[in-house]
Scaffold this active site. Structure first.
Site, PDB file in Angstrom:
ATOM      1  N   SER A 152       0.839  -1.186   0.000  1.00 18.49           N
ATOM      2  CA  SER A 152       0.000   0.000   0.000  1.00 18.49           C
ATOM      3  C   SER A 152       0.888   1.256   0.000  1.00 18.49           C
ATOM      4  O   SER A 152       1.691   1.433  -0.905  1.00 18.49           O
ATOM      5  CB  SER A 152      -0.964  -0.027   1.182  1.00 18.49           C
ATOM      6  N   ASP A 364      -8.088  -5.274  -6.428  1.00 17.52           N
ATOM      7  CA  ASP A 364      -7.897  -4.089  -5.592  1.00 17.52           C
ATOM      8  C   ASP A 364      -8.128  -2.826  -6.406  1.00 17.52           C
ATOM      9  O   ASP A 364      -7.681  -2.723  -7.553  1.00 17.52           O
ATOM     10  CB  ASP A 364      -6.479  -4.093  -5.028  1.00 17.52           C
ATOM     11  N   HIS A 416      -6.348  -6.138  -1.960  1.00 15.67           N
ATOM     12  CA  HIS A 416      -5.256  -5.294  -1.501  1.00 15.67           C
ATOM     13  C   HIS A 416      -4.263  -6.059  -0.625  1.00 15.67           C
ATOM     14  O   HIS A 416      -3.060  -5.824  -0.679  1.00 15.67           O
ATOM     15  CB  HIS A 416      -5.846  -4.119  -0.715  1.00 15.67           C
TER      16      HIS A 416
END
Length: 439
Positions: A152, A364, A416
């Site tokens: 991320s 994601d 994710h």
């Protein structure tokens, strides 16, 4: 961060005047249904601070989540406190694993003066000091090959730390590379690609797509990121569908925890997206109160377990620290992003001969696979392996393409948090990357 060779859970104490909690071995953690067959430590490491701004004290290194969200996320703790290390696909079966809660102010990290304004470079400096502290206390590990992993916003943390490691320090010779999972590589490319991702996943419909194309594109070239045309503000409609309609932005095909009606925008996570249209979407459909917990993610079990008194004691958390939470709204609100793209840093690291893996769960939307693919392709490295499928358990697990020392790889059906939602394929990917083997 992964170091080949015991499981480590550390905190980094960056103040000679603060109380010092020496790392100590933890036989097991309360509430777990198993006793680990590996050794683990928890505590604080002292670092010599040469930082700009306030003194940081960081509970040690897996970089995870948005700015202000770190450590023991859904990937690391399940309902009874058992970590995902304890299964057939546990990454610590083939590597030492060192975790760091960073930046200061998230999780059990903190700052002496309670000031949490920071930026990309200062976080990289803190993380480098943490790593120095680890190797100083455990010098035998300087002989091991090691890699840095980020996820991320760790798409910025991992390469910035990697550059510091690769260009200085006595342990740099055994640093072999880094990997970024569903990470930010370029804000512009991430936003630009998201519109295509959303359209081709059936989120917008023909009418909105036609309006987007006619108002934001010219001569078949589209600018959805910072188009100055007032007509292109229609991008805010697409933005609202992705971020505020009740979809799970982290995993398109998973439900939103709490239901679509409970969906509220995570403002600190969104403040860098489509900035040319920010005023428009802030005053229109994106309403509600900013929340610290990432939307559609249920972290209740992890939060409750990590705030148990016996768990805090086992982890050697000082009583003065407040309750653990998955994110810090204070840190997120005072964070300054300095890098719009990681392109130059990637090129420097590739020029030093390091191995790089950019991988994405392909459902994601927060950091979509298409944007990372475009980013890797734009580095203009020579292709050495054409785009092709890779297998796990005799099934197609995703696709990958190699350009010399950098690999772009997708994990089919994962969102994710790839290790959480596709543990088997993630383990195979991890092992292949560390060994420089085939996928």
């Amino acid at each position: 961060m992964f170091l080949c060779g015991l499981l480590w859970v550390f905190a980094v104490l960056c103040s000679p005047t603060s109380a010092y909690y020496d790392p100590d071995e933890v036989a097991s953690l309360p509430g777990m249904s198993f006793k680990p067959n590996y050794r683990q430590w928890s505590g604080y490491l002292r670092a010599i601070c040469k930082l700009r701004g306030p003194v940081r004290q960081m509970y040690c290194i897996w970089f995870h989540g948005e700015k202000g969200c770190r450590f023991f996320h859904d990937e690391h703790v399940n309902d009874d406190g058992a970590t995902l290390y304890e299964n057939e696909f546990s990454w610590n079966k083939i590597a030492n694993v060192l975790y760091l809660e960073s930046p200061a102010g998230v999780g059990y990290s903190y700052s002496d003066d309670q000031q949490y304004e920071t930026d990309d470079d200062q976080v990289a400096d803190n993380n480098y000091l943490a790593l120095q502290s680890f190797f100083s206390k455990f010098p035998s590990f300087t002989q091991n090959e090691f890699f840095i992993f980020g996820e991320s916003y760790g798409g910025i943390y991992a390469p910035t730390l990697s550059l510091r490691v690769a260009t200085g320090g006595s342990f740099k010779t055994n640093f072999k590379g880094f990997a970024v999972g569903n990470g930010i590589t370029s804000f512009e490319i991430n936003d630009q690609s998201l519109i295509y991702f959303g359209n081709f996943h059936g989120l917008f419909g023909n009418e909105l797509w036609a309006d987007l194309y006619s108002n934001c594109c010219e001569n078949n070239i589209c600018n959805f990121y910072n188009n100055s045309s007032p007509a292109c503000s229609i991008v805010s409609q697409a933005f609202n569908i992705v971020y505020s309609s009740g979809l799970n932005v982290y995993a398109l095909y998973l439900d939103c925890a709490g239901g679509a009606g409970s969906r509220r925008p995570f403002h600190h996570a969104m403040r860098h997206h489509f900035r040319a249209y920010r005023k428009h979407w802030q005053t229109n459909q994106v309403g509600g109160t900013a929340v610290a917990v990432p939307p559609c993610i249920n972290s209740t079990a992890q939060t409750n377990w990590l705030n148990r008194g016996d768990v805090r004691k086992a982890l050697h958390i000082p009583d003065i620290l407040p309750a653990w939470d998955i994110c810090s709204d204070v840190v997120g609100g005072h964070y300054h992003t300095k890098y719009e793209t990681m392109r130059d840093i990637y090129l420097k690291l590739l020029g030093l001969g390091l191995r790089v893996l950019v991988y994405n769960g392909d459902t994601d939307m927060a950091c979509n696979f298409l944007g990372c693919q475009w980013f890797v392709e734009a580095l203009n490295q020579k292709e050495t392996t054409p785009y092709q499928q890779w297998l796990f358990d005799n099934q197609v697990a995703g696709f990958y393409q190699q350009f010399g020392n950098i690999t772009f790889l997708t994990v089919k059906g994962a969102g994710h948090m790839v290790p959480q939602w596709a543990p088997g394929p993630a383990y195979h990917m991890f092992q292949s990357f560390l060994s420089n083997g085939s996928y």
